[in-house]
Design an enzyme around this catalytic site. Structure first.
Site, mmCIF file in Angstrom:
data_model
loop_
_atom_site.group_PDB
_atom_site.id
_atom_site.type_symbol
_atom_site.label_atom_id
_atom_site.label_comp_id
_atom_site.label_asym_id
_atom_site.label_seq_id
_atom_site.Cartn_x
_atom_site.Cartn_y
_atom_site.Cartn_z
ATOM 1 N N LYS A 33 -9.688 -30.484 33.549
ATOM 2 C CA LYS A 33 -8.698 -30.734 34.600
ATOM 3 C C LYS A 33 -8.159 -32.162 34.559
ATOM 4 O O LYS A 33 -6.979 -32.384 34.841
ATOM 5 C CB LYS A 33 -9.286 -30.429 35.982
ATOM 6 C CG LYS A 33 -10.382 -31.361 36.456
ATOM 7 C CD LYS A 33 -10.878 -30.943 37.817
ATOM 8 C CE LYS A 33 -12.008 -31.832 38.302
ATOM 9 N NZ LYS A 33 -11.600 -33.221 38.559
ATOM 10 N N THR A 34 -9.001 -33.139 34.192
ATOM 11 C CA THR A 34 -8.514 -34.517 34.124
ATOM 12 C C THR A 34 -7.465 -34.666 33.032
ATOM 13 O O THR A 34 -6.466 -35.376 33.194
ATOM 14 C CB THR A 34 -9.684 -35.496 33.881
ATOM 15 O OG1 THR A 34 -10.673 -35.308 34.905
ATOM 16 C CG2 THR A 34 -9.205 -36.938 33.922
ATOM 17 N N ASP A 219 -6.343 -34.218 43.210
ATOM 18 C CA ASP A 219 -7.524 -33.746 42.475
ATOM 19 C C ASP A 219 -8.606 -33.309 43.467
ATOM 20 O O ASP A 219 -8.623 -33.766 44.618
ATOM 21 C CB ASP A 219 -8.046 -34.882 41.592
ATOM 22 C CG ASP A 219 -9.107 -34.421 40.600
ATOM 23 O OD1 ASP A 219 -9.251 -33.192 40.400
ATOM 24 O OD2 ASP A 219 -9.778 -35.285 40.025
ATOM 25 N N GLU A 220 -9.500 -32.434 43.042
ATOM 26 C CA GLU A 220 -10.639 -31.973 43.852
ATOM 27 C C GLU A 220 -10.172 -31.502 45.239
ATOM 28 O O GLU A 220 -10.752 -31.857 46.271
ATOM 29 C CB GLU A 220 -11.690 -33.085 44.005
ATOM 30 C CG GLU A 220 -12.220 -33.647 42.695
ATOM 31 C CD GLU A 220 -13.193 -32.715 41.980
ATOM 32 O OE1 GLU A 220 -13.335 -31.559 42.410
ATOM 33 O OE2 GLU A 220 -13.803 -33.143 40.997
ATOM 34 N N GLN A 250 -16.714 -24.779 43.425
ATOM 35 C CA GLN A 250 -17.420 -26.069 43.413
ATOM 36 C C GLN A 250 -17.250 -26.816 44.734
ATOM 37 O O GLN A 250 -17.432 -28.035 44.789
ATOM 38 C CB GLN A 250 -16.933 -26.928 42.249
ATOM 39 C CG GLN A 250 -17.261 -26.343 40.884
ATOM 40 C CD GLN A 250 -16.917 -27.276 39.747
ATOM 41 O OE1 GLN A 250 -17.586 -28.288 39.512
ATOM 42 N NE2 GLN A 250 -15.855 -26.950 39.023
ATOM 43 N N ARG A 601 -23.630 -27.863 34.794
ATOM 44 C CA ARG A 601 -23.816 -29.219 34.262
ATOM 45 C C ARG A 601 -24.376 -29.163 32.840
ATOM 46 O O ARG A 601 -24.296 -30.137 32.099
ATOM 47 C CB ARG A 601 -24.780 -30.048 35.126
ATOM 48 C CG ARG A 601 -24.411 -30.276 36.583
ATOM 49 C CD ARG A 601 -23.017 -30.769 36.778
ATOM 50 N NE ARG A 601 -22.108 -29.659 37.027
ATOM 51 C CZ ARG A 601 -20.793 -29.748 36.964
ATOM 52 N NH1 ARG A 601 -20.223 -30.876 36.632
ATOM 53 N NH2 ARG A 601 -20.023 -28.697 37.203
#
Length: 737
Positions: A33-34, A219-220, A250, A601
Site C-alpha cells: 500500500k505504501t 492512509d490506514e 486490520q 507478520r
C-alpha cells in the site's frame, strides 16, 4: 511508462491511475500500500497537479517520514513541498495559520502533554474542592479525551450527564477547558477538535482549504476516529478527490476510539466510489496466508477478500500444545537456537503475545539460554516502573542503608514529600552520619521541615517497620502481596481504570507469580536469595548486545512490522481472545482481527503456541485451545504436544499425567490441600450450560460451555467481575447452587 509504474502489479497500477473521484483501496497485509500511495502522488505531479494542492495524511511520524522519502526519491527535492503528515501535524500546521480566526486562541499556542494536562486537572480538583481519590486525574483525563474524540465539548458532555459523578466530571471538564484557554494551550485531542470546530464555524477558512487541497490521500483509514472522519469529509466535500487506503481486517484500535464504520460505510458518503482490492501479498508464504484467511473469514464486519502470493507455498504452521508457560518458552528457545545454528539472525525472530505480563516466562527462558532479546513498545518485565518500585521496597526492607531504593519509594504512592523536604532529610542524614531511613524515623528532630512533611516521613518510617516485622513470618509471595496492599501501591493503580494502569496491576500480580515460581524452585525462598536471583537476571540481560536480538512485543505493537519467523504465544481461550471480550461479539471480532494481524507478520514460518496449564498472576488455570487455532484448516497445521513435566527439589525431571500435574501444581502454589482431599461431588456428566455454581475462590458463577466427558470434561463459567474461567469438572472446587 514511468519507472515507478513499471514496479506495480496490474491492480496497484489501476489504483494509481484512478486519479479523479473517490477511491477506496482495500489493502491486504503485505500488499504494497505504501508503494501505491507514493506512486499515486508521483503520478499526480507528473499529470500536472500543483504540488501544494496534494494532501497526504497517515497515522505515525514514521509512516509519514517514509512516504516523504519515497516521494522525494521519485520526484526529487520538489517533493518536500507536499503536505505529507500525520493528522495531528496537519492540524497544528493549519491552526498556526488560522486559529486566531476562532477568537479564542492566538497562533503562539502551546501544546500540553499528558503530565501537564493532569497538573491542570489537579488544579481544577483543588478549586472545585473535589476528592482526587474519587476523581483520579488520569481517569478524568481519559474521560475528557474520549469525549473530545467524539466531538463533545464540555457543554455537550454536561447535557448528556446522567448521574452526579458525570455531572461533577462535567464541571471539571468546563474548568479544565477554561484553564487551557487562559494558558493559550491545547491538549493533544484539541488539535483535532478545535480544527474541526474552526472549519465548521468559519466558512471562509473552510473554503480556503477545500479549494487548496484538490487531492486528498488518507492512509490506514480503518483507524480513523469520528473527529478524523469529519475532518477528511469536510476537506473533500468540494472536489471529492479523496483516496483512502485501509484494511477492515486490520482494524484493532477500537479501544482507543477508532471506528470501523468509517471504512465500512465509505460508499454511503461517496456513492460514486471506485473500490479496488489489493490481495496479492509480497510478504508471506501461501500457507501463512491461508491460515490468516481461515481465521478472518469468520468475521461478519468486513469486506470479503482473499490474500494470495506468488511466493512459494512454504512450510506448514507449527501448532504446539505446551504443558505450561515454561514449556512454551522452552519450545521457543529450542527453535530459535536451531534457526540461529542455521545462520539465521536473532533479529529475524519475533515473539508476539496478547498481554505484556506474558513476557516474563519467555524472557526468563531467553535469559537461561543466553539468547539476546529486546522488548518492542514496552519495558522488559523487571525494568517496568511498577516492578522496580516493589523491588526497591524489598531492597530497602532487606538493607535499610540503601538510600537509592528509599528515594525511589519514598513517594510511591504519593505521600506529599517534595524535593525541598528530601533536601533537608539528606542534610540531616549527612550531618548525623546516619542513613536516610534512620533520618526519616527521626523527622521530628529536623527543624526545617513543615509539620506535614514530618508527619509524612514518620508515617513512612512506621510503615517500613510494620512491613519489616512481617518479613520472615510470611512466605515470599504472600509477603510481596502484603507490601503492595499495605503501601497502597496496588490501590493507587486499581483506582484509576485506564488500560495503562490495568496493565501495571497485571504486571504486579504477575510478579507475585514470579515469587511463587521462585519458592517452588530449589531455594530457601528468602527475600535475600530472591533479590540475588533478580539481580543476576537483569545483569545478564544488560550484558547482551543491542544489535542482533529477538524481538518481543504485544500484537498491537507488531502492526506494520514483519519478521521471517514469528512465534505467537498464549493461544488460549480467555487469554487470546481475552476473557473480557468473550461476551461481546464485536469485541471478539476485533480480537480475531488482532490475530489476523499477528499471523500476517510472518514471512517464512509461523508458530502458534498454547499451554494446557498456565500460571497467571500466581493462579493456575487449565486452558482450552483458542478458537482462532480451531478456525484454521488442519491441512495447514503441523501439530505437536508437550509432555507433562515437573522439577523435583533435586532438579531431576519427572513426567506425570496432565491432570495430576494441574492439580498438584495448583495445590503447591495456592496451598489448597482441599483440592486433593475434596473432589467435586457432582457427577461430571450432570453439568450443563446455564447451571448456577459456587467456586471456593471465584464465588458464584454460571456455566457457559461444557466440553468432553467423564474425567476429561472441561467447563467454562462466568464469574461476575472476573470474566470467564476454564475449569476441569472433576477437580474444580465447585458445586451447584
Amino acid at each position: 511508462m514511468r519507472e515507478y509504474l513499471k514496479k506495480l502489479n496490474a491492480v496497484q497500477k489501476k489504483a494509481v491511475l484512478q486519479t479523479e473521484g473517490p477511491v477506496l483501496v482495500i489493502a491486504g497485509a503485505g500488499s504494497g500500500k505504501t508503494s501505491v500511495l507514493t506512486a499515486r502522488i508521483a503520478h499526480l505531479i507528473d499529470s500536472g497537479v500543483p504540488i501544494d494542492s496534494i494532501l497526504a495524511i497517515t497515522f505515525t511520524n514514521k509512516a509519514a517520514g517514509e512516504m516523504k522519502t519515497r516521494v522525494q526519491q521519485i520526484v526529487g527535492n520538489y517533493g518536500r513541498m507536499i503536505w505529507i503528515s500525520t493528522f495531528h501535524s496537519f492540524c497544528v500546521r493549519l491552526l498556526r495559520q488560522e486559529i486566531d480566526a476562532g477568537g479564542v486562541y492566538s497562533r503562539n499556542f502551546v501544546i500540553y502533554d499528558e503530565s501537564e494536562c493532569e497538573i491542570i486537572i489537579k488544579e481544577c480538583l483543588r478549586e472545585l474542592n473535589f476528592d482526587d481519590k474519587r476523581f483520579k486525574p488520569s481517569y478524568v483525563r481519559g474521560i475528557i479525551s474520549r469525549s473530545k474524540n467524539e466531538m463533545q465539548t464540555y457543554k455537550k458532555f454536561q447535557e448528556l450527564a446522567v448521574d452526579p459523578f458525570e455531572k461533577n466530571v462535567g464541571e471539571i471538564f468546563e474548568l479544565y477547558t477554561k484553564k487551557l484557554i487562559e494558558n493559550n494551550a491545547l491538549d493533544f485531542d484539541d488539535l483535532l477538535l478545535i480544527t474541526v470546530e474552526l472549519l465548521k464555524k468559519n466558512t471562509e477558512v473552510l473554503k480556503k482549504y477545500q479549494s487548496k487541497f484538490k487531492y486528498i490521500l488518507v492512509d490506514e483509514y480503518q483507524d480513523t476516529n469520528h473527529v478524523q472522519y469529519l475532518l477528511t469529509k469536510m476537506l473533500a466535500k468540494v472536489h471529492h478527490n479523496i483516496f483512502v487506503v485501509g484494511d477492515v481486517d486490520q482494524s484493532i484500535y477500537g479501544w482507543r476510539g477508532a471506528d470501523i464504520k468509517n471504512i465500512l460505510d465509505f460508499e454511503k458518503d461517496y456513492p460514486e466510489v471506485k473500490i479496488i482490492n489489493l490481495e496479492q501479498n509480497y510478504r508471506s508464504t501461501q500457507i501463512i496466508l491461508d491460515a490468516a484467511n481461515c481465521v478472518i473469514k469468520n468475521n461478519n464486519e468486513r469486506r470479503p477478500k482473499n490474500l494470495w502470493t506468488e511466493n512459494h507455498s512454504g512450510e506448514k504452521v507449527i501448532s504446539y500444545n505446551a504443558i505450561d508457560e515454561r514449556d512454551e518458552a522452552d519450545f521457543i528457545v529450542r527453535h530459535i537456537r536451531e534457526l540461529h545454528e542455521l545462520n539465521e539472525k536473532y533479529s529475524d525472530c519475533a515473539v508476539l503475545y496478547r498481554a505484556n505480563s506474558q513476557s516474563r516466562a519467555i524472557e526468563e527462558g531467553f535469559l537461561r539460554a543466553g539468547i539476546p532479546y529486546s522488548i518492542v513498545g514496552g519495558y522488559k518485565f523487571y525494568e517496568r516502573k511498577e516492578i522496580k518500585d516493589v523491588i526497591a521496597y524489598l531492597k530497602l526492607l532487606y538493607n535499610q542503608s540503601d538510600s537509592i531504593s528509599l528515594q525511589r519509594v519514598i513517594n510511591v504512592p504519593r505521600r506529599g514529600i517534595g524535593g525541598t523536604s528530601m533536601k533537608y532529610l539528606r542534610e540531616y542524614a549527612i550531618n548525623n552520619n546516619i542513613s536516610l531511613f534512620e533520618a526519616s524515623s527521626r523527622a521530628d528532630e529536623i527543624n526545617q521541615l513543615t509539620g506535614k512533611a514530618r508527619t509524612a516521613f514518620s508515617e513512612f518510617s512506621l510503615l517500613m517497620f510494620k512491613l519489616a516485622g512481617e518479613q520472615g513470618k510470611r512466605e515470599l509471595p504472600d509477603f510481596i502481596d502484603y507490601i503492595l496492599r499495605e503501601t497502597g501501591c496496588l490501590a493507587e493503580l486499581e483506582l484509576a481504570k485506564t488500560p495503562e494502569n490495568d496493565a501495571r496491576v497485571e504486571n504486579l500480580k504477575e510478579f507475585i507469580g514470579v515469587a511463587q515460581d521462585f519458592v517452588k524452585s530449589d531455594t530457601d525462598g528468602s527475600v535475600a536469595e530472591f533479590l540475588t536471583h533478580i539481580a543476576l537476571v537483569t545483569d545478564l540481560d544488560k550484558a547482551e548486545s543491542e544489535d542482533d536480538r529477538v524481538k518481543l512485543m504485544t500484537m498491537h505493537s507488531a502492526k506494520g512490522l514483519e519478521f521471517p519467523y514469528v512465534f505467537i504465544a498464549g493461544m488460549e481461550e480467555g487469554l487470546f481472545p481475552h476473557a473480557r471480550t468473550l461476551m461481546n461479539e464485536r469485541e471478539i471480532e476485533e480480537e480475531r482481527r488482532l490475530c489476523y494481524v499477528g499471523i500476517t507478520r510472518a514471512m517464512k514460518r509461523l508458530y502458534l503456541l498454547r499451554s494446557r496449564v498456565r500460571s497467571i498472576f500466581g493462579q493456575i488455570s487449565v486452558n482450552t485451545c483458542s478458537r482462532f487455532i480451531d478456525e484454521i484448516d488442519s491441512v495447514h497445521l503441523e501439530e505437536s504436544e508437550g509432555q507433562g513435566v515437573s522439577w523435583s527439589k533435586d532438579k531431576r525431571l519427572h513426567t506425570m499425567p496432565i491432570t495430576a500435574y494441574a492439580v498438584s501444581t495448583r495445590t503447591h502454589f495456592d496451598g489448597k490441600e482441599a483440592l486433593l482431599k475434596k473432589t467435586n461431588s457432582t457427577a461430571t456428566s450432570a453439568w450443563r450450560c446455564g447451571d448456577k455454581i459456587v467456586h471456593n475462590e471465584f464465588g458464584n458463577g454460571t456455566v457457559v460451555e461444557v466440553k468432553g466427558e467423564g474425567e476429561k470434561m472441561l467447563m467454562k463459567a462466568v464469574f461476575p467481575g472476573l470474566g470467564i474461567k476454564s475449569l476441569m469438572a472433576k477437580f474444580a472446587p465447585i458445586k451447584k447452587i
